[in-house]
Design a protein around this motif. Structure first.
Motif, PDB file in Angstrom:
ATOM      1  N   ILE A 143       0.869  -1.188   0.000  1.00  0.00           N
ATOM      2  CA  ILE A 143       0.000   0.000   0.000  1.00  0.00           C
ATOM      3  C   ILE A 143       0.906   1.238   0.000  1.00  0.00           C
ATOM      4  O   ILE A 143       1.819   1.329   0.828  1.00  0.00           O
ATOM      5  N   ASP A 144       0.627   2.166  -0.921  1.00  0.00           N
ATOM      6  CA  ASP A 144       1.543   3.299  -1.094  1.00  0.00           C
ATOM      7  C   ASP A 144       1.090   4.543  -0.322  1.00  0.00           C
ATOM      8  O   ASP A 144      -0.071   4.661   0.059  1.00  0.00           O
ATOM      9  N   ASP A 145       2.042   5.427  -0.092  1.00  0.00           N
ATOM     10  CA  ASP A 145       1.783   6.763   0.501  1.00  0.00           C
ATOM     11  C   ASP A 145       1.243   6.688   1.928  1.00  0.00           C
ATOM     12  O   ASP A 145       0.439   7.553   2.321  1.00  0.00           O
ATOM     13  N   VAL A 146       1.657   5.700   2.682  1.00  0.00           N
ATOM     14  CA  VAL A 146       1.033   5.476   3.988  1.00  0.00           C
ATOM     15  C   VAL A 146       1.574   6.381   5.098  1.00  0.00           C
ATOM     16  O   VAL A 146       1.039   6.377   6.207  1.00  0.00           O
ATOM     17  N   GLU A 147       2.627   7.150   4.783  1.00  0.00           N
ATOM     18  CA  GLU A 147       3.159   8.060   5.800  1.00  0.00           C
ATOM     19  C   GLU A 147       2.627   9.476   5.551  1.00  0.00           C
ATOM     20  O   GLU A 147       2.017  10.089   6.420  1.00  0.00           O
ATOM     21  N   LYS A 148       2.799   9.937   4.304  1.00  0.00           N
ATOM     22  CA  LYS A 148       2.412  11.316   3.954  1.00  0.00           C
ATOM     23  C   LYS A 148       0.902  11.528   4.107  1.00  0.00           C
ATOM     24  O   LYS A 148       0.462  12.593   4.510  1.00  0.00           O
ATOM     25  N   PHE A 149       0.120  10.486   3.774  1.00  0.00           N
ATOM     26  CA  PHE A 149      -1.332  10.631   3.806  1.00  0.00           C
ATOM     27  C   PHE A 149      -1.959   9.778   4.906  1.00  0.00           C
ATOM     28  O   PHE A 149      -3.105   9.344   4.780  1.00  0.00           O
ATOM     29  N   ALA A 150      -1.194   9.554   5.965  1.00  0.00           N
ATOM     30  CA  ALA A 150      -1.661   8.647   7.032  1.00  0.00           C
ATOM     31  C   ALA A 150      -3.021   9.070   7.583  1.00  0.00           C
ATOM     32  O   ALA A 150      -3.875   8.218   7.862  1.00  0.00           O
ATOM     33  N   GLU A 151      -3.258  10.380   7.696  1.00  0.00           N
ATOM     34  CA  GLU A 151      -4.543  10.786   8.316  1.00  0.00           C
ATOM     35  C   GLU A 151      -5.732  10.485   7.416  1.00  0.00           C
ATOM     36  O   GLU A 151      -6.845  10.318   7.900  1.00  0.00           O
ATOM     37  N   LYS A 152      -5.485  10.390   6.100  1.00  0.00           N
ATOM     38  CA  LYS A 152      -6.580  10.049   5.176  1.00  0.00           C
ATOM     39  C   LYS A 152      -6.924   8.569   5.229  1.00  0.00           C
ATOM     40  O   LYS A 152      -7.914   8.131   4.654  1.00  0.00           O
ATOM     41  N   MET A 153      -6.053   7.779   5.858  1.00  0.00           N
ATOM     42  CA  MET A 153      -6.307   6.337   5.938  1.00  0.00           C
ATOM     43  C   MET A 153      -6.277   5.853   7.389  1.00  0.00           C
ATOM     44  O   MET A 153      -5.826   4.741   7.678  1.00  0.00           O
ATOM     45  N   ALA A 154      -6.790   6.724   8.267  1.00  0.00           N
ATOM     46  CA  ALA A 154      -6.814   6.379   9.697  1.00  0.00           C
ATOM     47  C   ALA A 154      -7.618   5.101   9.911  1.00  0.00           C
ATOM     48  O   ALA A 154      -7.265   4.264  10.765  1.00  0.00           O
ATOM     49  N   ASP A 155      -8.700   4.921   9.139  1.00  0.00           N
ATOM     50  CA  ASP A 155      -9.532   3.715   9.311  1.00  0.00           C
ATOM     51  C   ASP A 155      -8.782   2.445   8.915  1.00  0.00           C
ATOM     52  O   ASP A 155      -8.995   1.372   9.488  1.00  0.00           O
ATOM     53  N   LEU A 156      -7.864   2.559   7.965  1.00  0.00           N
ATOM     54  CA  LEU A 156      -7.050   1.401   7.556  1.00  0.00           C
ATOM     55  C   LEU A 156      -6.133   0.979   8.715  1.00  0.00           C
ATOM     56  O   LEU A 156      -6.087  -0.195   9.102  1.00  0.00           O
ATOM     57  N   TYR A 157      -5.438   1.955   9.304  1.00  0.00           N
ATOM     58  CA  TYR A 157      -4.546   1.642  10.441  1.00  0.00           C
ATOM     59  C   TYR A 157      -5.353   1.057  11.590  1.00  0.00           C
ATOM     60  O   TYR A 157      -4.932   0.092  12.230  1.00  0.00           O
ATOM     61  N   GLU A 158      -6.522   1.632  11.835  1.00  0.00           N
ATOM     62  CA  GLU A 158      -7.361   1.149  12.947  1.00  0.00           C
ATOM     63  C   GLU A 158      -7.793  -0.308  12.698  1.00  0.00           C
ATOM     64  O   GLU A 158      -7.750  -1.145  13.590  1.00  0.00           O
ATOM     65  N   TYR A 159      -8.191  -0.588  11.453  1.00  0.00           N
ATOM     66  CA  TYR A 159      -8.624  -1.944  11.086  1.00  0.00           C
ATOM     67  C   TYR A 159      -7.483  -2.947  11.296  1.00  0.00           C
ATOM     68  O   TYR A 159      -7.667  -4.011  11.899  1.00  0.00           O
ATOM     69  N   LEU A 160      -6.303  -2.604  10.790  1.00  0.00           N
ATOM     70  CA  LEU A 160      -5.163  -3.530  10.895  1.00  0.00           C
ATOM     71  C   LEU A 160      -4.805  -3.784  12.354  1.00  0.00           C
ATOM     72  O   LEU A 160      -4.541  -4.926  12.753  1.00  0.00           O
ATOM     73  N   ASN A 161      -4.854  -2.718  13.147  1.00  0.00           N
ATOM     74  CA  ASN A 161      -4.512  -2.875  14.572  1.00  0.00           C
ATOM     75  C   ASN A 161      -5.581  -3.681  15.297  1.00  0.00           C
ATOM     76  O   ASN A 161      -5.273  -4.588  16.073  1.00  0.00           O
ATOM     77  N   THR A 162      -6.866  -3.381  15.013  1.00  0.00           N
ATOM     78  CA  THR A 162      -7.959  -4.099  15.687  1.00  0.00           C
ATOM     79  C   THR A 162      -7.955  -5.582  15.313  1.00  0.00           C
ATOM     80  O   THR A 162      -8.178  -6.444  16.153  1.00  0.00           O
ATOM     81  N   GLN A 163      -7.700  -5.858  14.035  1.00  0.00           N
ATOM     82  CA  GLN A 163      -7.713  -7.255  13.556  1.00  0.00           C
ATOM     83  C   GLN A 163      -6.378  -7.975  13.829  1.00  0.00           C
ATOM     84  O   GLN A 163      -6.215  -9.121  13.443  1.00  0.00           O
ATOM     85  N   GLU A 164      -5.455  -7.234  14.431  1.00  0.00           N
ATOM     86  CA  GLU A 164      -4.113  -7.775  14.713  1.00  0.00           C
ATOM     87  C   GLU A 164      -3.441  -8.314  13.449  1.00  0.00           C
ATOM     88  O   GLU A 164      -2.874  -9.414  13.442  1.00  0.00           O
ATOM     89  N   ILE A 165      -3.562  -7.541  12.387  1.00  0.00           N
ATOM     90  CA  ILE A 165      -2.892  -7.901  11.130  1.00  0.00           C
ATOM     91  C   ILE A 165      -1.536  -7.176  11.103  1.00  0.00           C
ATOM     92  O   ILE A 165      -1.487  -5.950  11.094  1.00  0.00           O
ATOM     93  N   PRO A 166      -0.445  -7.930  11.122  1.00  0.00           N
ATOM     94  CA  PRO A 166       0.871  -7.274  11.149  1.00  0.00           C
ATOM     95  C   PRO A 166       1.212  -6.622   9.808  1.00  0.00           C
ATOM     96  O   PRO A 166       0.810  -7.127   8.753  1.00  0.00           O
ATOM     97  N   TYR A 167       1.943  -5.530   9.869  1.00  0.00           N
ATOM     98  CA  TYR A 167       2.409  -4.878   8.646  1.00  0.00           C
ATOM     99  C   TYR A 167       3.777  -4.260   8.902  1.00  0.00           C
ATOM    100  O   TYR A 167       4.140  -4.001  10.042  1.00  0.00           O
TER     101      TYR A 167
END
Ligand SMILES: C[S@@+](CC[C@H](N)C(=O)[O-])C[C@H]1O[C@@H](n2cnc3c(N)ncnc32)[C@H](O)[C@@H]1O
Length: 188
Positions: A143-167
């Motif tokens: 998945i690209d641009d995950v640092e510069k646009f991190a706030e636009k994908m807050a739900d993605l980070y939340e999902y991965l953390n909640t589902q305990e999916i490592p990245y």
């Protein structure tokens, strides 16, 4: 790399700089190609073709019998991409015009070994959830641009953390990173 591919990459970069098309940087392209060489995927899916710059880089790093399916919703970009890959005479490219959120649902289940997401940042979680059933048993998702646009994908980070999916995050540009998620890192 064939002469026509290297010329097309140079031309696309000139056009990208002039028209401000958000193609990936050279550094990012090199990092992605390194991952592709190591993974050696058979079936690749890209979300966000633009003018085909990133996928043309991928073509230079994958086996001749691998295929790339790439989805773009802007008609003018899709047409540019089709023209470019026809000019380069590359095989095994499936360019699909449409909104990835619905196009993904029509793709074959269990097919893709490597998925590269580089489209609308706030839709990343929707793409990811739609893509998972379409992936093979040993998939890798980038998945690209995950640092510069991190706030636009807050739900993605939340999902991965909640589902305990490592990245893993890998710095590919001075101000940005890619995220790598591997099936083999997920328990169950
Ligand atoms: C950052 S650009 C892609 C750049 C390309 N990967 C490259 O480096 O050459 C993002 C592209 O995603 C497309 N896009 C945005 N939302 C989309 C969607 N829902 N479905 C398909 N394409 C989408 C945009 O039109 C744009 O061309």
């Amino acid at each position: 790399m064939s002469q026509i591919i290297s010329l097309t990459l140079k031309n696309l970069k000139t056009i990208w700089l002039a028209r401000e098309i958000p193609n990936i940087s050279e550094e990012n392209a090199e990092a992605l190609k390194q991952i592709m060489r190591e993974k050696n995927p058979k079936h690749i899916l890209e979300i966000g073709t633009a003018n085909w710059y990133s996928a043309l880089h991928f073509v230079t790093a994958i086996a001749d019998d691998s295929d790339i399916t790439t989805i773009e919703q802007a008609w003018n970009m899709h047409i540019d991409a089709v023209t470019n890959f026809k000019n380069c005479k590359t095989k095994n490219i499936h360019a699909i015009w449409g909104d990835a959120k619905s196009v993904i649902l029509s793709l074959a289940d269990g097919y893709f070994d490597l998925v590269y997401i580089d489209a609308m940042k706030k839709e990343y979680l929707q793409y990811l959830i739609a893509i998972l059933p379409k992936c093979s048993a040993d998939w890798l998702i980038i998945i690209d641009d995950v640092e510069k646009f991190a706030e636009k994908m807050a739900d993605l980070y939340e999902y991965l953390n909640t589902q305990e999916i490592p990245y893993q995050l890998k710095k590919t540009d001075i101000d940005d990173s890619i995220m790598i998620i591997k099936r083999s890192d997920i328990r169950i």
